[in-house]
Scaffold this active site. Sequence first.
Site, PDB file in Angstrom:
ATOM      1  N   SER A  80       0.824  -1.206   0.000  1.00  0.00           N
ATOM      2  CA  SER A  80       0.000   0.000   0.000  1.00  0.00           C
ATOM      3  C   SER A  80       0.861   1.260   0.000  1.00  0.00           C
ATOM      4  O   SER A  80       0.535   2.249  -0.665  1.00  0.00           O
ATOM      5  CB  SER A  80      -0.920   0.010   1.221  1.00  0.00           C
ATOM      6  OG  SER A  80      -1.748  -1.139   1.244  1.00  0.00           O
ATOM      7  N   ASN A  81       1.975   1.236   0.745  1.00  0.00           N
ATOM      8  CA  ASN A  81       2.847   2.402   0.811  1.00  0.00           C
ATOM      9  C   ASN A  81       3.671   2.585  -0.454  1.00  0.00           C
ATOM     10  O   ASN A  81       4.336   3.607  -0.615  1.00  0.00           O
ATOM     11  CB  ASN A  81       3.771   2.305   2.027  1.00  0.00           C
ATOM     12  CG  ASN A  81       3.027   2.531   3.320  1.00  0.00           C
ATOM     13  OD1 ASN A  81       2.710   3.663   3.671  1.00  0.00           O
ATOM     14  ND2 ASN A  81       2.705   1.463   4.024  1.00  0.00           N
ATOM     15  N   LYS A 199      -0.397 -10.736   6.728  1.00  0.00           N
ATOM     16  CA  LYS A 199      -0.109  -9.393   7.222  1.00  0.00           C
ATOM     17  C   LYS A 199      -1.451  -8.774   7.564  1.00  0.00           C
ATOM     18  O   LYS A 199      -2.292  -8.565   6.684  1.00  0.00           O
ATOM     19  CB  LYS A 199       0.607  -8.553   6.174  1.00  0.00           C
ATOM     20  CG  LYS A 199       0.858  -7.122   6.660  1.00  0.00           C
ATOM     21  CD  LYS A 199       1.200  -6.169   5.545  1.00  0.00           C
ATOM     22  CE  LYS A 199       1.245  -4.733   6.074  1.00  0.00           C
ATOM     23  NZ  LYS A 199       1.375  -3.729   4.995  1.00  0.00           N
ATOM     24  N   SER A 201      -3.305  -5.552   9.001  1.00  0.00           N
ATOM     25  CA  SER A 201      -3.119  -4.128   9.275  1.00  0.00           C
ATOM     26  C   SER A 201      -4.297  -3.499  10.007  1.00  0.00           C
ATOM     27  O   SER A 201      -4.347  -2.283  10.161  1.00  0.00           O
ATOM     28  CB  SER A 201      -2.882  -3.377   7.954  1.00  0.00           C
ATOM     29  OG  SER A 201      -1.705  -3.830   7.324  1.00  0.00           O
ATOM     30  N   GLY A 225       0.771  -5.276  10.844  1.00  0.00           N
ATOM     31  CA  GLY A 225       0.814  -4.391   9.700  1.00  0.00           C
ATOM     32  C   GLY A 225       1.122  -2.949  10.023  1.00  0.00           C
ATOM     33  O   GLY A 225       0.996  -2.084   9.147  1.00  0.00           O
ATOM     34  N   VAL A 242       5.365  -5.691   9.254  1.00  0.00           N
ATOM     35  CA  VAL A 242       5.549  -4.928   8.013  1.00  0.00           C
ATOM     36  C   VAL A 242       5.069  -3.526   8.325  1.00  0.00           C
ATOM     37  O   VAL A 242       3.864  -3.278   8.411  1.00  0.00           O
ATOM     38  CB  VAL A 242       4.756  -5.547   6.855  1.00  0.00           C
ATOM     39  CG1 VAL A 242       4.972  -4.743   5.571  1.00  0.00           C
ATOM     40  CG2 VAL A 242       5.154  -7.008   6.642  1.00  0.00           C
TER      41      VAL A 242
END
Length: 330
Positions: A80-81, A199, A201, A225, A242
């Site tokens: 996403s980043n 993961k 988040s 996450g 992460v």
Amino acid sequence: MALGARLAASLRPAPAALHRAAPRHCRGLSSAEPSFNLGGIFPPLATPFSPTQEVDYAQLEGNVRRYARIPFRGLVALGSNGEYPYLASQERVEMVSCVRRALPRDRLLLAGSGCESTQATIELTVSMAEAGVDVALVVTPCYYRGAMTTAALIHHYTEVGDASPIPVVLYSVPANTGLDLPMEAVITLAQHPNIIGIKDSGGDITRMGLMVHKTRQEDFQVLAGSAGFLLASYAVGASGGVCALANVLGDPLCQLDHLCRTGQWQEARDLQHRLIEPNAAVTRRFGIPGLKKAMEWFGYYGGPCRAPLAPLSPAQVEELRSTLSANGWL
């Protein structure tokens, strides 16, 4: 033979090859020892763009080489980043190829390959494997989220897991997708031999602890996450994290990981407290533009985002700087 299996049959390695570059040390705070260890910190890389919003591969390589000096377990590309939805397919493949060339072989490379259709996800996952990715990170399809029942998601991930020539990590990020991967789906998919973790988040520690508990008999790991709840995640048995903030404060996050693993809980708590506000600032508060601006203050290339993401205003930049300074990082 299913479509995915036909696509990947020629690329599928022997089972032992799936676990290359995986040193065998403790799984988070658990005594279980996974066959493919994900324990540790992974920064989800920001995608560097030039002033004309083209992917800047030279700056990407420079960032990766700097991150290689930090004791990360590995890196995540195309999360996403990484502004994943804004990248063309060819850019995605070129990005992971660039990261793989710059990253030492003893570090894992995870890469996002989740698409809206099962077929497209399988095809991109195969491309990621060919480009040198070790583990595919597959986000939940969400455009037709009303139709994404537990059964539909189990079928989707099972097809991907069957076809993928590399291990698969599930990715639940409800803040972006509006969809939490159901617990029943996670428990079922944890039994798949090629699905090795998730993961998560969402930040629901009760849910994360239950995932660890319900999958404890499987070769399956839970990754936090976000850095904001990393200590709490470790306390309930997560294996690693992460964390967007690792792009900025990689060494402190690796130190927090070490403190948790060695049972130094007071020191870990003190460090976690200093990371909560900076983490919120570079995630939900100022998002990727805030993350990229903070990276620049710590010697990395941040650069612009790809439109329609807008840069921070001067007032926002000052607020971000104040948050980092107030917690002793600038």
